[in-house]
Design a protein around this motif. Structure first.
Motif, PDB file in Angstrom:
ATOM      1  N   PRO A 103     -37.113   6.894-106.605  1.00 31.03           N
ATOM      2  CA  PRO A 103     -37.008   6.643-105.161  1.00 31.03           C
ATOM      3  C   PRO A 103     -35.911   5.655-104.795  1.00 31.03           C
ATOM      4  CG  PRO A 103     -38.981   5.613-106.064  1.00 31.03           C
ATOM      5  CD  PRO A 103     -38.419   6.475-107.146  1.00 31.03           C
ATOM      6  N   GLY A 104     -35.385   4.912-105.772  1.00 26.71           N
ATOM      7  CA  GLY A 104     -34.312   3.973-105.485  1.00 26.71           C
ATOM      8  C   GLY A 104     -33.062   4.650-104.960  1.00 26.71           C
ATOM      9  N   ILE A 105     -32.807   5.888-105.382  1.00 31.89           N
ATOM     10  CA  ILE A 105     -31.647   6.617-104.866  1.00 31.89           C
ATOM     11  C   ILE A 105     -31.820   6.894-103.381  1.00 31.89           C
ATOM     12  CG2 ILE A 105     -30.414   8.815-104.982  1.00 31.89           C
ATOM     13  CD1 ILE A 105     -30.812   8.790-107.986  1.00 31.89           C
ATOM     14  N   ALA A 106     -33.004   7.315-102.970  1.00 33.08           N
ATOM     15  CA  ALA A 106     -33.259   7.569-101.553  1.00 33.08           C
ATOM     16  C   ALA A 106     -33.066   6.298-100.727  1.00 33.08           C
ATOM     17  CB  ALA A 106     -34.673   8.114-101.358  1.00 33.08           C
ATOM     18  N   ARG A 107     -33.504   5.171-101.248  1.00 34.56           N
ATOM     19  CA  ARG A 107     -33.342   3.900-100.532  1.00 34.56           C
ATOM     20  C   ARG A 107     -31.865   3.574-100.341  1.00 34.56           C
ATOM     21  NH1 ARG A 107     -33.708  -1.906-100.656  1.00 34.56           N
ATOM     22  NH2 ARG A 107     -35.591  -2.659 -99.608  1.00 34.56           N
ATOM     23  N   TRP A 146     -44.273   3.550 -99.806  1.00 37.42           N
ATOM     24  CA  TRP A 146     -44.977   2.671 -98.860  1.00 37.42           C
ATOM     25  C   TRP A 146     -44.185   1.361 -98.656  1.00 37.42           C
ATOM     26  CZ3 TRP A 146     -48.162   5.748 -96.609  1.00 37.42           C
ATOM     27  CH2 TRP A 146     -49.094   5.270 -95.695  1.00 37.42           C
ATOM     28  N   ASP A 147     -42.861   1.505 -98.621  1.00 42.95           N
ATOM     29  CA  ASP A 147     -41.964   0.353 -98.461  1.00 42.95           C
ATOM     30  C   ASP A 147     -41.802   0.056 -96.976  1.00 42.95           C
ATOM     31  OD1 ASP A 147     -39.987  -1.554 -98.561  1.00 42.95           O
ATOM     32  OD2 ASP A 147     -38.601  -0.385 -99.784  1.00 42.95           O
ATOM     33  N   ARG A 148     -42.789  -0.588 -96.411  1.00 42.39           N
ATOM     34  CA  ARG A 148     -42.818  -0.833 -94.970  1.00 42.39           C
ATOM     35  C   ARG A 148     -41.669  -1.735 -94.527  1.00 42.39           C
ATOM     36  NH1 ARG A 148     -47.179  -1.091 -90.921  1.00 42.39           N
ATOM     37  NH2 ARG A 148     -46.467  -2.421 -89.211  1.00 42.39           N
ATOM     38  N   GLU A 149     -41.351  -2.750 -95.334  1.00 38.98           N
ATOM     39  CA  GLU A 149     -40.290  -3.691 -94.957  1.00 38.98           C
ATOM     40  C   GLU A 149     -38.960  -2.965 -94.765  1.00 38.98           C
ATOM     41  OE1 GLU A 149     -37.949  -7.607 -96.779  1.00 38.98           O
ATOM     42  OE2 GLU A 149     -39.702  -6.776 -97.817  1.00 38.98           O
ATOM     43  N   PHE A 150     -38.638  -2.051 -95.669  1.00 33.45           N
ATOM     44  CA  PHE A 150     -37.378  -1.319 -95.549  1.00 33.45           C
ATOM     45  C   PHE A 150     -37.404  -0.388 -94.343  1.00 33.45           C
ATOM     46  CE2 PHE A 150     -34.717   2.400 -96.553  1.00 33.45           C
ATOM     47  CZ  PHE A 150     -33.486   1.766 -96.669  1.00 33.45           C
ATOM     48  N   TRP A 179     -35.706   1.177 -88.886  1.00 37.19           N
ATOM     49  CA  TRP A 179     -36.390   1.843 -87.781  1.00 37.19           C
ATOM     50  C   TRP A 179     -35.474   2.074 -86.579  1.00 37.19           C
ATOM     51  CZ3 TRP A 179     -39.962   5.097 -86.946  1.00 37.19           C
ATOM     52  CH2 TRP A 179     -40.462   5.309 -85.651  1.00 37.19           C
ATOM     53  N   PRO A 180     -34.637   1.113 -86.170  1.00 37.12           N
ATOM     54  CA  PRO A 180     -33.714   1.404 -85.063  1.00 37.12           C
ATOM     55  C   PRO A 180     -32.807   2.592 -85.353  1.00 37.12           C
ATOM     56  CG  PRO A 180     -33.788  -0.958 -85.490  1.00 37.12           C
ATOM     57  CD  PRO A 180     -34.525  -0.289 -86.612  1.00 37.12           C
TER      58      PRO A 180
END
Length: 740
Positions: free
Chosen positions: A334-338, A405-409, A414-415
């Motif tokens: 999932p790090g690639i998606a981030r 479930w990385d809510r902070e990211f 979000w904007p």
């Protein structure tokens, strides 16, 4: 550099006779006067640099147009050739290591001298060339050993040149004028080649030879070597595409330290990845090569890892390509998606700029750093001409959150999610019919802006090209999935009203889509709507993406699955982009009858979503069989859609990118579709829904599947009636659920 023979040169270039309607598609269209398949190039890539060598480790521009050492879309080395006493060495072997870190070439000397009076007989000298890229520098070590019975004297020579051609020039686009080549400078054992572009930027290449060569000039260098029987020596060459201050590699130790740094960085990128091992060695070769290719294409940005689209033509950030590659690989890393989400959020358009096809909220299509892009000769410095990157960005954001479930990211971007939805609502429906469409805003932009972006990829049943604005089938599915993903994210962030609104919008889009795009007589969804609201009643693979997004009803999904797996579509290797029998069907075309691995993987995700697992197995089997025939078991960007012939492999497409990111992630995606993998991170669960395996895979073992801060190893075995799953390792709290 020796004069080229124009009659023998193999060129890959743009068409120069494009009509005005076709002109915008030069970024995707290549004129081919002869194929490159027989050349078997050797490709290395690291960061913003890549190199295309021939099997000898040389760069011969007369041999293949894409050969060269490139950095930031500029060719810094257009000719680089090693000779032994003025003769080309005899090739023994040529291999790119499994992790793609090093090109290793073994060669020997030919006969040197007159027949019967040879000064040096062949096979006396062993030459081992090893080349790798690191921090925009190409490092080479040449180890030489005398296996002859007597002492030998010979020359080891290098010829070189740099044309500083922009990548679009290399592809054949003609420029009215170029910048100025600067005088070459020789300083000790270093040669500096330089060019001042029309943009005022000086681009330079520094070649350094160690030990000091016997001869050095602006175009060549030579070592005069004397070796006793059994004696070994080494020479080193560094080619620096930046400032000429490459880390010293003038000794075995210096070279080894640079290589160690490069390989450590590559291993670090793969440390997050779940590892797959199976009972089939050929499948393992395909899977391992694909993973190595992906991480070779990944570049580290300030936002995280980002997979460049592919070499040689697309070694830069593309929005759509990176998003799809990240979706394919999300379960493994999932790090690639981030990293992809962070980069695309940072480059999201904020204003209307017609010459870039930019509008507020729109996600990047492509960004280039070469001279032509900087000058605006091509619009790709920051170009936003894709209709699907923006909804797919939101889809990836939703999938990433469900996976981590990385809510902070998510709160941080979000904007950008809101802006992407805002673009869909305010800019993407040009005629107000409720469907997202596109039309290019700049004459130099892409005429077609879906993933099939060649000029002739959207057409009617009689072969007429569709007129813009065009609403493509799969994009409506992407928008549907984006609205649902945004709604789930909004709900997770406590924005309940916003979530409800987007869910309602998605449902209304589903109803409009079903009423407008379905073609009952074809058993599938139509390809697109044109400016006159006429449906392109064409059987194309695009409809399979409707299954991926979940916009299709179960009954119609079953019809689409049946159509896609018919002999008109499925050619034993995979699903064609267009069905045989359609007006523009051509199995040798770029988008109208060829087979694209990533397209098949996305369709397989959709088939699995609706429960058609046997069809998924058929696609996996076809592409596995294709990979067996490919050099290094590497699936290219695409191949021709001819039916399979006994004892023969697929027919290759002459200028397909290889390696390419979303082709490299195909095998991981297909395996996930077979196993039905999903995650419930709050419950600390990894789930497998109705896992199946093809007959050629008796066993699959996956290690280090991450679930939050925990991980698990699972072993799958094919049984007579089902696939069993056994947990064979666990680190931290994580559960495995299997539903048959």
């Amino acid at each position: 550099m020796p004069d080229k023979d124009p009659g023998s040169e193999e060129r890959i270039k743009y068409r120069t006779d494009l009509t005005s309607d076709e002109y915008a598609d030069v970024s995707a269209y290549l004129r081919v006067e002869s194929g490159q398949i027989e050349i078997q190039p050797r490709v290395l890539k690291e960061g913003n640099s890549f190199a295309v060598f021939n099997v000898f480790g040389d760069i011969l521009s007369m041999q293949s147009g894409e050969n060269g050492l490139f950095c930031n879309d500029t060719r810094h080395l257009s000719h680089y050739e090693m000779r032994v006493s003025n003769a080309r060495p005899l090739l023994l072997s040529s291999t790119v290591r499994r992790d793609n870190s090093v090109l290793s070439v073994d060669a020997t000397n030919p006969d040197y001298g007159l027949p019967g009076q040879y000064q040096l007989r062949r096979d006396q000298i062993h030459l081992q060339r090893t080349l790798f890229l690191w921090n925009d520098v190409c490092y080479e070590r040449i180890k030489i050993r005398n296996f002859g019975a007597g002492a030998i004297d010979f020359l080891l020579q290098f010829m070189f040149d740099a044309d500083f051609a922009d990548i679009f020039e290399v592809r054949g686009q003609r420029r009215r004028r170029r910048g100025t080549p600067l005088p070459a400078e020789v300083n000790g054992n270093t040669v500096r080649l330089a060019y001042r572009g029309l943009d005022g930027v000086v681009r330079s290449t520094h070649l350094t030879f160690e030990p000091a060569p016997s001869h050095i000039s602006p175009t060549s260098a030579a070592f005069r070597l004397s070796l006793k029987p059994g004696e070994t020596t080494a020479c080193f060459v560094t080619v620096d595409c930046k400032c000429g201050r490459a880390k010293a590699a003038a000794s075995e130790r210096g070279y080894a330290l640079c290589l160690l740094d490069a390989r450590r960085a590559r291993r670090a990128r793969r440390a997050r990845e779940a590892d797959v091992y199976t009972s089939n060695d050929l499948f393992n070769e395909w899977s391992n090569r694909s993973a190595a290719d992906l991480y070779m294409l990944v570049s580290d940005t300030e936002y995280g890892p980002y997979p460049y689209a592919g070499t040689p033509w697309f070694s830069c950030p593309f929005g759509r390509d990176a998003i799809i590659a990240a979706l394919h690989y999300l379960w493994k890393d999932p790090g690639i998606a981030r990293g992809v989400l962070g980069f695309l959020a940072a480059t999201q358009a904020t204003e209307v700029i017609p010459e870039q096809d930019a509008e507020p909220g729109k996600i990047l299509h492509e960004t280039r750093r070469g001279e032509m892009a900087m000058l605006g000769e091509v619009p790709f410095r920051l170009y936003y001409g894709s209709v699907d990157s923006t909804p797919l960005f939101v889809v990836l954001a939703g999938a990433y959150f469900e996976r981590t479930w990385d809510r902070e990211f998510i709160e941080r971007i979000w904007p950008n999610v809101e802006a992407a939805i805002g673009w869909i609502d305010r800019y993407a429906d040009l005629d107000g019919d409720g469907f997202v469409d596109y039309v290019k805003k700049t004459p130099n932009g892409l005429a077609n802006q879906g993933w099939k972006d060649s000029f002739d990829s959207v057409f009617h049943a009689d072969g007429r090209l569709a007129e813009a604005p065009i609403s493509i089938c799969e994009v409506q599915g992407y928008v549907f999935a984006a609205k649902q993903a945004a709604a789930r994210l909004a709900a997770a962030l406590g924005r309940i009203v916003q979530a409800q609104t987007w869910m309602e919008q998605a449902e209304r889009l589903r109803e409009r889509f079903e009423a407008t795009f379905w073609c009952d007589e074809l058993g599938t969804y139509g390809l697109a709507l044109d400016r006159h609201k006429q449906l392109c009643r064409v059987r194309a693979s695009n409809a399979g993406h409707a299954l991926l997004c979940g916009i299709a009803s179960p009954e119609r999904a079953a019809r689409v699955a049946q159509t896609l797996m018919s002999t008109d579509f499925f050619c034993s290797w995979g699903i064609r982009t267009v069905a045989e029998g359609e007006a523009r069907y051509n199995p040798m075309s770029y988008h109208n009858g060829s087979v694209w691995p990533h397209d098949n993987a996305l369709i397989a995700m959709g088939l699995a979503r609706y429960g058609f697992k046997q069809e998924v197995l058929k696609i996996l089997t076809g592409l596995f069989n294709a990979a067996i025939f490919m050099e290094q078991h590497r699936l290219p960007e695409l191949f021709c859609g001819f039916n399979r012939r006994a004892s023969e492999g697929p027919v290759l497409y002459p200028v397909a990118c290889t390696p390419q990111a979303w082709a490299s992630t195909t095998v991981a995606s297909l395996l996930a579709s077979c196993l039905g993998i999903s995650f419930d991170i709050p419950a600390r669960q990894v789930r497998f829904h109705r896992p199946v395996l093809p007959p050629f895979l008796e066993r699959v073992t996956i290690r280090d599947i991450s679930v939050g801060d925990a991980s698990v190893d699972v072993d799958f075995r094919r049984q007579p009636t089902e696939v069993s799953a056994t947990v064979i390792g666990r680190r931290g709290k994580v559960d495995v659920l299997v539903a048959h």
